[in-house]
Design an enzyme around this catalytic site. Structure first.
Site, PDB file in Angstrom:
ATOM      1  N   GLU A 138      19.634  13.187   1.332  1.00 23.62           N
ATOM      2  CA  GLU A 138      20.090  12.369   2.298  1.00 23.62           C
ATOM      3  C   GLU A 138      20.375  10.890   2.029  1.00 23.62           C
ATOM      4  O   GLU A 138      19.248  10.136   1.541  1.00 23.62           O
ATOM      5  CB  GLU A 138      19.706  12.580   3.864  1.00 23.62           C
ATOM      6  CG  GLU A 138      20.316  11.950   4.834  1.00 23.62           C
ATOM      7  CD  GLU A 138      19.641  11.866   6.112  1.00 23.62           C
ATOM      8  OE1 GLU A 138      20.422  11.751   7.211  1.00 23.62           O
ATOM      9  OE2 GLU A 138      18.616  12.173   6.149  1.00 23.62           O
ATOM     10  N   LYS A 213      27.433  15.128   9.208  1.00 25.92           N
ATOM     11  CA  LYS A 213      26.274  15.231   9.977  1.00 25.92           C
ATOM     12  C   LYS A 213      26.455  15.698  11.446  1.00 25.92           C
ATOM     13  O   LYS A 213      27.130  14.935  12.067  1.00 25.92           O
ATOM     14  CB  LYS A 213      25.162  14.275  10.034  1.00 25.92           C
ATOM     15  CG  LYS A 213      23.601  14.482  10.444  1.00 25.92           C
ATOM     16  CD  LYS A 213      22.730  13.458  10.294  1.00 25.92           C
ATOM     17  CE  LYS A 213      21.459  13.578  10.654  1.00 25.92           C
ATOM     18  NZ  LYS A 213      20.263  12.439  10.079  1.00 25.92           N
ATOM     19  N   CYS A 250      19.871  16.802   7.335  1.00 21.03           N
ATOM     20  CA  CYS A 250      18.566  16.500   7.706  1.00 21.03           C
ATOM     21  C   CYS A 250      18.190  17.256   9.235  1.00 21.03           C
ATOM     22  O   CYS A 250      17.733  18.161   9.387  1.00 21.03           O
ATOM     23  CB  CYS A 250      18.738  14.954   7.860  1.00 21.03           C
ATOM     24  SG  CYS A 250      16.942  14.251   8.321  1.00 21.03           S
TER      25      CYS A 250
END
Length: 406
Positions: A138, A213, A250
């Site tokens: 990330e 995300k 994540c």
């Protein structure tokens, strides 16, 4: 004297506690009788088609780069049962974890250039090792500055077709390799809006697409919406020359429905590029991805950056502790999980690394057939419950004992 593993890392802290999941694996292999170790390893890593994972024969050139530039290099093989009507669909997949190079006090351009130079070596190692699909960590182009809440770090954001993409496109073409590049994206067509984005670069150097995300952590006063908001790209699955892949960035790994949606859209491999520290998440790290692989019948590649990043100005984390200049130690430990519950040992907690896995994607459908999760799930019930839950007048389905309040 502190015990060390085969990489020369401390396996035991000075207080006697064990340093991480795979250091435990190292200690066990050194101190247990073979038959006991095999049983413990079976519980830690599972069995693939009834057998322990086999090692991948790594190329001499890859090993030479690992030795010369001091990064962890490991390779494992996930097999599937032989089928009568389908040939094996073996793909070689790689994960890269790395630390930043220069202090965060130096010029941003120098920091970024140094990271590019380091990643070039690791990507070269993946290329000469025959990796077909490679995923980076990330926000790989920058320090993980989101903990500081300082806006100047937004300078690292770039368009989808920006400098880092152009850098990786050349390498993708050179090695005939699909590359997943998670960056801080600057959307210049929409008022310089910033997103946490994974760009999928095809093996011909083309941009296949992007995913933003979906979930933003809000833990204490650590809130990444200081920099970007929840993504608007849904749960896309990208059909590449080497299989159908998706990216769960994540914090999305903590949301089971997020994993589910990528599976419903047909993913065969889901990557989880992350930046997370020991105190925050390490006990969950070997569990969540493995569970997602089992529940959704796909492979998962979990990547975490490594090292401790120190910033110029102190900040707090809403945990009652004094202000500090680092977020904590990024513990690496990148690994692969398979739909049959097996998983690889992890990369180092302290060193840069490249983890390689050969995986037969036929295993995905074989496990769907075996367990029947898709056929036995009750999606219509879940859909009705979620639709009701999203309404303002929702009431939980709770039946109380009539004698409870007498």
């Amino acid at each position: 004297m502190d015990k060390k593993n085969e990489n020369g890392e401390e396996s035991v802290n000075k207080d006697g506690s064990i340093c991480g999941y795979d250091s435990l694996h190292t200690l066990l292999s050194a101190n247990l009788k073979p038959h006991i170790y095999q049983e413990v390893s079976r519980l830690l890593h599972g069995l693939n088609c009834g057998k322990p994972l086999e090692l991948v024969a790594l190329s001499a050139n890859g090993k030479a780069l690992s030795s010369e530039h001091d990064f962890d290099l490991q390779g494992f093989c996930f097999r599937a049962d032989k089928e009568f009507l389908r040939e094996p669909r073996v793909v070689r997949v790689g994960l890269i974890q790395n630390s930043i190079v220069l202090p965060t006090t130096l010029h941003f351009l120098d920091q970024k250039k140094a990271i590019f130079q380091k990643l070039k070596l690791l990507i070269d190692a993946a290329g000469v090792s025959g990796v077909n699909i490679l995923c980076l960590q990330e926000a790989w182009t920058m320090p993980f500055a989101f903990c500081t809440r300082e806006k100047r770090w937004c300078e690292f954001a770039e368009p989808v077709d920006g400098e880092s993409t152009q850098f990786l496109q050349e390498l993708a073409r050179k090695y005939n390799m699909v590359i997943i590049s998670p960056i801080l994206e600057r959307d210049v067509n929409h008022g310089d809006t910033i997103w946490n984005t994974a760009i999928i670069i095809g093996n011909h150097g083309n941009i296949i697409g992007k995913h933003r995300k979906n979930h933003i952590p809000r833990v204490g006063d650590f809130n990444e919406s200081t920099y970007y908001m929840e993504g608007n790209t849904g749960h896309p699955v990208f059909e590449t020359a080497f299989g159908k892949i998706a990216v769960n960035i994540c914090y999305g790994r903590h949301h089971p429905l997020n994993w589910l949606a990528f599976g419903l859209n047909g993913a065969e491999i889901v990557f989880n590029p992350s930046a997370t520290v020991g105190e925050l998440s390490e006990p969950m790290w070997p569990i969540e991805a493995r569970n997602a692989a089992i529940a959704n019948s796909y492979f998962v590649g979990s990547i975490n950056r490594v090292g401790t990043e120190v910033f110029p100005n102190p900040f707090t984390s809403g945990d009652g502790k004094p202000q500090h200049k680092d977020f904590g130690h990024f513990y690496g430990s990148s690994h692969f999980s398979a739909p049959d519950g097996s998983c690889t040992p992890s990369l180092s907690r302290f060193r840069d690394g490249l983890l390689i896995s050969d995986m037969d994607l036929n295993l995905c459908r074989q496990l769907k057939d075996k367990w029947g999760f898709r056929m036995t799930a009750r999606y219509e019930l879940y859909a009705e419950m979620l639709a009701n839950y999203s309404k303002a007048d929702y009431e939980p389905q709770v039946i109380s004992d009539p004698l409870l309040h007498k």
